[in-house]
Design a protein around this motif. Sequence first.
Motif, PDB file in Angstrom:
ATOM      1  N   LEU A   1      -5.761  -7.174   4.218  1.00 24.06           N
ATOM      2  CA  LEU A   1      -5.421  -5.757   4.226  1.00 24.06           C
ATOM      3  C   LEU A   1      -6.670  -4.893   4.229  1.00 24.06           C
ATOM      4  O   LEU A   1      -6.681  -3.781   4.772  1.00 24.06           O
ATOM      5  CB  LEU A   1      -4.559  -5.427   2.997  1.00 24.06           C
ATOM      6  CG  LEU A   1      -4.046  -3.995   2.855  1.00 24.06           C
ATOM      7  CD1 LEU A   1      -3.073  -3.647   3.986  1.00 24.06           C
ATOM      8  CD2 LEU A   1      -3.374  -3.789   1.497  1.00 24.06           C
TER       9      LEU A   1
ATOM     10  N   ASN B   1       0.843  -1.192   0.000  1.00 25.97           N
ATOM     11  CA  ASN B   1       0.000   0.000   0.000  1.00 25.97           C
ATOM     12  C   ASN B   1       0.883   1.249   0.000  1.00 25.97           C
ATOM     13  O   ASN B   1       1.464   1.599   1.018  1.00 25.97           O
ATOM     14  CB  ASN B   1      -0.900  -0.033   1.240  1.00 25.97           C
ATOM     15  CG  ASN B   1      -1.789   1.197   1.328  1.00 25.97           C
ATOM     16  OD1 ASN B   1      -1.937   1.929   0.353  1.00 25.97           O
ATOM     17  ND2 ASN B   1      -2.356   1.412   2.493  1.00 25.97           N
TER      18      ASN B   1
ATOM     19  N   CYS C   1       2.379  -5.200   5.104  1.00 26.80           N
ATOM     20  CA  CYS C   1       1.523  -4.857   6.236  1.00 26.80           C
ATOM     21  C   CYS C   1       1.122  -3.392   6.180  1.00 26.80           C
ATOM     22  O   CYS C   1       1.925  -2.532   5.812  1.00 26.80           O
ATOM     23  CB  CYS C   1       2.240  -5.107   7.564  1.00 26.80           C
ATOM     24  SG  CYS C   1       2.618  -6.821   7.889  1.00 26.80           S
ATOM     25  N   GLY C   2      -0.093  -3.128   6.583  1.00 30.88           N
ATOM     26  CA  GLY C   2      -0.469  -1.768   6.913  1.00 30.88           C
ATOM     27  C   GLY C   2      -0.060  -1.503   8.361  1.00 30.88           C
ATOM     28  O   GLY C   2       0.466  -2.383   9.050  1.00 30.88           O
ATOM     29  N   ARG C   3      -0.299  -0.293   8.831  1.00 34.11           N
ATOM     30  CA  ARG C   3       0.065   0.051  10.207  1.00 34.11           C
ATOM     31  C   ARG C   3      -0.593  -0.890  11.215  1.00 34.11           C
ATOM     32  O   ARG C   3       0.050  -1.387  12.145  1.00 34.11           O
ATOM     33  CB  ARG C   3      -0.348   1.498  10.500  1.00 34.11           C
ATOM     34  CG  ARG C   3       0.020   1.968  11.908  1.00 34.11           C
ATOM     35  CD  ARG C   3      -0.576   3.341  12.185  1.00 34.11           C
ATOM     36  NE  ARG C   3      -0.013   4.345  11.295  1.00 34.11           N
ATOM     37  CZ  ARG C   3       1.040   5.118  11.608  1.00 34.11           C
ATOM     38  NH1 ARG C   3       1.622   4.978  12.780  1.00 34.11           N
ATOM     39  NH2 ARG C   3       1.476   6.011  10.754  1.00 34.11           N
TER      40      ARG C   3
ATOM     41  N   ALA D   1       0.901   3.985   2.642  1.00 38.43           N
ATOM     42  CA  ALA D   1       1.585   3.745   3.926  1.00 38.43           C
ATOM     43  C   ALA D   1       3.092   3.669   3.730  1.00 38.43           C
ATOM     44  O   ALA D   1       3.804   3.131   4.577  1.00 38.43           O
ATOM     45  CB  ALA D   1       1.063   2.460   4.559  1.00 38.43           C
TER      46      ALA D   1
END
Length: 747
Positions: free
Chosen positions: A340, A85, A423-425, A88
């Motif tokens: 996600l 992403n 990974c996102g946050r 991010a």
Amino acid sequence: MIKTWEKIFRGLFSEGVVPEHLYSKRSRNRGIPCMNDREFFWSLNLSSPYLAEIAIKVDSHDYDGATDTFINYLRKRTLPMFMPNYTAREYILDQANKFFPRSGDKIILRAQRALHNVFMLPVMGEINFGSAPDWFTDFSGGTRLYGHVAELQDIFTGDEYLSTLPTWELNNHLHLQDLGRAYWLTGEEEFTHAFIYHVNDWIERNPVNMGVNWLESDFMAQRAISWMTALGYFLPSDQFDTGFFLKFMKSLLMHSACLYERAKSRKNVTSPAPYAALYMMGFLFPEFRSAQRYRKTGEAGLADFCRKIIGETGATARGSFMRMRWELGICLYPMLLAALHGETMPEIFEERLESGLNFILNALEPDGSLPLVGEAWPGGVFTPGGSPDHEAHILLSLGSIIFDSPQMKRAGIRGISETVWFCGRKDWEKYLQLDEMEPRKFTLSAPEEGIFMSRTSWTDTANRILFRNLPRKKPVQYTHHDQLQFLLTIGGEPVMTDSGSGAGTVHDKKYLASIRAHNIISIPHMSQETDTIMKLSHGGKPAPPFMATMPEQDFFTGGYITETEDGRKLNIRRRIIFDKKHQWVVLEDSIDGEGSHPVDLYFHLHPKVEVVVRGDLGCLMRVGKVQARLTCYFPGKFKCEIVKGESSPPGGWYTDGTGKIYPSTQLRYYARENLPLTVYTWIGWSPTDFKTPTPDEMKFMFTQAERMSANQARKEKAPPAPVKEGSDAVEEISSDMNMNKPEPPEE
């Protein structure tokens, strides 16, 4: 007036330019499907209010303007998010630099080499193409036969198919993810230029349906996944010109249309890759008319694949851990994309994917590598990320986030530097907070797939045995005979191994399919055909696959039925006792049949193993700090020989997950014996106990093991009996089979 008719025409005939329809129609009579600009934009759902500005430009035939608008639309779109992403990006880079400052250097180094057309391929190693990649190379100075896929599909079978695998691996374009991550790390547009150059060059040289790179659906799908993943890195770049982007998207649509047609007819689809690519195409680009069709087809195909191929235990019908790793890695792409966005996949898909990852976790060698069991293309590496990782660390690390698994996090700790990129946050913070936990299982039993395993601990000095029995169903794409073989690791050092698949050459194929590439007993010229063995075994009464776990020992048994050249049936059985306390393994190999036959008993040693002393009465082997003694007992006279391996020409070798060949040694015990026959083998590695049991003592051990396993089976079916305080029942079971205190055999 013209614009009005344009809208009416688009509304009436837009179904005719749905990509899969266009591909199907134009592929007839060995056609080469392609899309013009108008057809590409008509494949979008231009009635959507989100695409109104694009529709206006299309109606006025301003396709360059429509392309610019589409690119900007995708950059600004909040959902769905690309993976990785790019919104991010700053957070991901901050976490990567904080936790893995050195991993970025490796990524940049690989990407810089790719800039100069130097690729690191799983099996072929480092390949330098000079001024331009050769997408059709045969890696021997020649090029692959070029033509329409309708002409090539009957040519590229058998050995020709096998020899083409390295070419298809090159065309997976997994290196694009390294270019993308290097672009994020450095901000240097030269990586964007390399991405554009490689993809553009590939499209120019590979018209749709032309050449070997459109032949194999699995590899086409992996290339499409690589392109979609790379787009998540490069889309923010202002170097994307309209011409390249339009060409890129048209080719991606043709990939999807071709995969959809093949998935619908199940033609040339042998893995989850086509379904994963279709799911991702439909998920990431809902603006296209075919998006929901692709997504639903991919979702249903992935669920069906997991239902049929991955058993409830997590083992697959492939019979190969390398193939299993490759397919689970592919399945993780759509699973990560769904996770996600906080969405779910079909329940059977998620359940079997988790079971598959747990099966791999529990089957790991003490050093964290995957066991080599069965045949698989060793270059089958397609885990998320561009790293040429040949193990399961990345899979388990990502799986720990998806399935909240402390055990997967612990086992996959070496893959953590790859995890952060996907990974996102929220997911990354969940990973950091997740505890680590040592796996709890010390045994593994998958009778349907014919795999059993036991280990002494989860340390890197553990002792471990894996037993391969005849599965109850024919393994998919599994063509060689390795029934009843075992793999043995002592003190963390591999001792008895499978050969692996080598580098995928015809010579490699012949060796890996041979008897001497495994740890088994055989009669020369007996049938090794999987179909024959499955048919005879299901029609006869071979020893059923079984594993009994006791406090200090594990007992394995299995068998199969085959036949000699003249049609005489052979019932072959192997029983194994793995004594974890006293540090030995004992084998009992039985062959029931008629007549006099030559008999071979092979032990395929790891390249690190040195045979220090060899004699007909026994061998002393050394690997690292470990010493092991091996003694065989035939009923009559027998001989022992050491068969030295060599890598060129291939003749006795071991290969790791990369496909690199290392010469290895085989121990061969042989004799001519009358059937029925029983052969005993003892392997011990205790540094303090040097006693070697006699055949009668070993026979008694198996009698005791069978009795105790039968008692155990009865107890498991019945309610547990009350145990008196201070009872020494467990001690009695373990001492019954102490080879130093055997009861005298009955006359």
